[in-house]
Design an enzyme around this catalytic site. Structure first.
Site, mmCIF file in Angstrom:
data_model
loop_
_atom_site.group_PDB
_atom_site.id
_atom_site.type_symbol
_atom_site.label_atom_id
_atom_site.label_comp_id
_atom_site.label_asym_id
_atom_site.label_seq_id
_atom_site.Cartn_x
_atom_site.Cartn_y
_atom_site.Cartn_z
ATOM 1 N N ASP A 167 -1.520 -5.052 -0.434
ATOM 2 C CA ASP A 167 -1.139 -5.485 0.914
ATOM 3 C C ASP A 167 -1.321 -6.967 1.194
ATOM 4 O OD1 ASP A 167 -0.584 -2.844 1.463
ATOM 5 O OD2 ASP A 167 -2.512 -2.465 2.396
ATOM 6 N N ASP A 391 -6.976 7.097 5.011
ATOM 7 C CA ASP A 391 -6.330 5.800 5.196
ATOM 8 C C ASP A 391 -6.969 5.015 6.334
ATOM 9 O OD1 ASP A 391 -4.415 6.253 3.210
ATOM 10 O OD2 ASP A 391 -3.120 7.316 4.602
#
Length: 706
Positions: A167, A391
């Site tokens: 990311d 998550d």
């Protein structure tokens, strides 16, 4: 944990899908560990590997009902803070993991390098401990200690795969200004360059180790798949890989879909499909993306990376830990043809509300089990995100891990510009990112595809038919290329296992495979078996034998491979537009003036004349010649060939001609019917094409004629 999301430029609803908390895993082909002395780095570290199974994750998985069926799968170890290097009260440290790997007899360990300054600037659930300007501390307190542990001679026998910073770089492409997904934090990281400097430093330090293999995180198709994002992403990756001491040789490859839910393949919706003359790319779900699954995206991105100067041998990994989307809601065929939206929504296996949803998705299931070299350009399927790890928290939770509350993990949240202002689809009652989420794991197990044991309601006990027509495409001094005809099955074939002398050489989803790393001048025998989603395996194909070329005998010609992509989704218009490139996987240069490439097609008119064009060629259209030849006797799927030759040039070993965009039409501009053309495929990214034949000096060097 990480999360990935990015809005597509100039289209507010084109939210780029996110991936949460990256975690990789690897496959389970056993092999004898490598000797302790340093050796040349492998093209694909997963070939012949016995990956490490993390005992911490394995114990949690086995404790869940039915979890023992997958608890032996290898998963990545997340080093998501400085304390993780030494270990915490909840998890063992890096050295302890390496010791455990040796005790298991493993020879491959997978790590996630994940603690950049200003980490995950477009999400809160996976924010990290280091501030935006803490580059010096990242280098000295995080990367340097990891490199020191890995450099210990005691671990020289272990191949170490590093997943570099989920990311990070994709956020600089899509979320650092000018889009609906942009944040001030990402703008800061783009301005100070610390993502690029940090990634470059990690590549440089870890790449210097003879047993380390670096794979850079590269988002996923719903994040970077639009043509306006793909090449800029490849350029950004190159910039980072040549910063702060790093070179392109420090990069083994890239990984896609880290901790995300995008399917490995969409079996019922292809990006080239049309509904009543309208392309499916116009649908709300696809929204003009160039890809709708991770395999085609990985292959397309790989071509873009090679064009930017990355080695032509780079490989891709796909995180398949949570992208199976099985269970009773899984489609069994295309959707209705009443509209493009009905067709896509009814046939897509990805059942998220929106492709930008990334946190603890409702309905998700385990995906393909880790596997080596499963498809063209793919080094491995891995479980990067250990199934069962959250998550992000569904509500604010105090913690000392630097992890905030992201409302994309809140099932009551109505969404934002990154997901088209849709509900999040997140599961309730989830813990902090990286913490065990029992309900989430049980859902993944129940919805696994392929099913796990008796989970997923799999009652299929019928094996596929045996593959037929196994043939040798080409040989080099160290490789054998094979092709075969597809098997059939009552529910659908999901892959093929290739056996060399009865031992698994590799697995693929297509009908061709290249076995590499072989001895020169040696005979090998191969068979192939098909398998379906329920794990049923066919009988073996008829065996075929091949002998590799003698060492040094090459000239390189026998290493030529043709790759093809479809540049025109319509099968009934008045032009053919194949994309072709040649790859030299042999040991010596090839004189292109002696090479002919043939694309086989039907003209629908025995008397039609033809005109041909080279619209673009990376080596220059001035060196490319095209012509149509009428076959004296029609064959199945062909009565003409488009012949491609070269006026000059030499193709070095390991090199590619690059993209050749070709076009032909009939003299009267009448329409073609390409549906029965032998060489035509539907893939929009370059892949090996056994039905496009290559000749050197008039001798068939690649492919199978009709």
């Amino acid at each position: 944990m990480s999360s990935r999301r990015a809005a597509h430029p100039n289209a507010p609803r084109r939210a780029a899908v996110t991936a949460a908390a990256a975690l990789l895993a690897a496959l389970s082909l056993s092999a004898v560990p490598q000797p302790a002395h340093a050796a040349a780095k492998l093209d694909n570290p997963y070939v012949g590997a016995k990956p490490y199974v993390n005992p911490d994750w394995s114990a949690r998985a086995a404790a869940e009902p039915g979890g023992a069926a997958v608890s032996d799968q290898p998963t990545f170890v997340w080093l998501d803070r400085i304390a993780a290097i030494q270990g915490t009260s909840q998890a063992r440290g890096l050295k302890a993991h390496l010791d455990a790997a040796k005790a298991q007899g493993a020879n491959l360990v997978q790590l996630v390098i994940y603690d950049l300054p200003g980490r995950d600037c477009a999400a809160l659930a996976s924010n990290g401990e280091l501030g935006a300007d803490d580059l010096a501390r990242y280098q000295s307190d995080y990367i340097d200690p990891i490199a020191a542990v890995l450099a210990d001679p005691a671990y020289a026998s272990l191949r170490v795969v590093n997943l570099i910073e989920p990311d990070s770089l994709p956020n600089l492409v899509t979320n650092a200004g000018g889009t609906a997904g942009s944040t001030p934090q990402c703008a800061t990281m783009k301005a100070n360059g610390n993502y690029e400097k940090g990634v470059g430093y990690a590549l440089h330090k870890l790449g210097a180790l003879p047993n380390a293999y670096n794979y850079i995180d590269a988002g996923h198709h719903g994040w970077l798949g639009w043509d306006s994002n793909l090449v800029p992403s490849a350029q950004e990756f190159k910039k980072a890989a040549t910063t702060n001491g790093a070179t392109l040789s420090d990069v083994t490859g890239f990984i896609v879909n880290t901790a995300n839910y995008s399917p490995t393949r969409e079996p019922y919706v292809k990006i080239t499909d049309t509904v009543n003359g309208t392309t499916v790319r116009q649908s709300k779900w696809i929204d003009w993306n160039q890809y709708d699954d991770e395999t085609t995206f990985a292959q397309g991105l790989r071509s873009a990376l090679v064009a930017q100067g990355f080695d032509s041998g780079i490989g891709m990994l796909i995180d398949t830990s949570r992208n199976g989307w099985g269970g009773s809601a899984r489609p069994t065929g295309p959707g209705p043809s009443t509209s493009v939206d009905a067709y896509v929504d009814g046939g897509r296996t990805d059942r998220r509300i929106h492709a930008g949803n990334w946190c603890n998705q409702s309905g998700a299931g385990l995906g393909e089990r880790p596997a080596t070299a499963p498809d063209t350009g793919i080094d491995a399927y891995v479980w990067a995100k250990p199934p069962g790890e959250s998550d992000g928290a569904s509500q604010p939770l105090d913690n000392d891990e630097g992890k905030g509350f992201d409302r994309m993990c809140d099932p009551t949240y109505a969404g934002n510009g990154r997901n088209g202002n849709n509900p999040t689809g997140a599961l309730p009652d989830s813990p902090l990112a990286g913490h065990w989420f029992s309900a989430g794991f049980r859902q993944l197990l129940a919805n696994a595809y392929p099913p796990v044991g008796g989970s997923g309601g799999g009652s299929d006990t019928q094996a596929p038919t045996a593959p037929t027509g196994l043939a040798v495409l080409a040989t080099t001094a160290d490789s054998v290329s094979l092709t075969w005809r597809a098997a059939t099955d009552n529910t659908g074939v999901t892959g093929y296992d290739v056996y060399r002398a009865g031992t698994t050489a590799g697995s693929v989803t297509g009908t061709s495979y290249t076995d590499t790393g072989l001895a020169a001048g040696t005979a090998y025998t191969y068979t192939v078996k098909a398998r379906d989603a329920a794990g049923n395996v066919s009988a073996a194909s008829a065996a075929v034998s091949a002998t590799t070329k003698a060492s040094g005998g090459g000239g390189g010609s026998t290493g030529l491979r043709a790759q093809y992509k479809n540049n025109d989704s319509s099968a009934s218009d008045n032009q053919l537009r194949p994309g072709i490139q040649l790859v030299n996987s042999g040991s010596g240069a090839v004189d292109l003036s002696k090479v002919t490439v043939r694309y086989w097609f039907t003209g629908e008119s025995a008397s039609a004349g033809y005109q041909t064009w080279c619209d673009y060629a990376q080596p220059g259209c001035s060196t490319v010649r095209t012509a149509v030849t009428t076959l004296p006797v029609a064959r199945t799927g062909a009565d003409h060939t488009l012949d491609v030759t070269f006026t000059s040039g030499s193709l070095a070993a390991g090199a590619s001609t690059g993209d050749l965009q070709l076009r032909l039409a009939k003299a009267d501009w009448s329409n073609f019917d390409e549906t029965d053309d032998y060489s035509r495929g539907t893939g929009t990214s370059y892949a090996d094409a056994p039905k496009v034949t290559v000749y050197v000096g008039g001798t068939l060097a690649w492919g199978v004629e009709p």
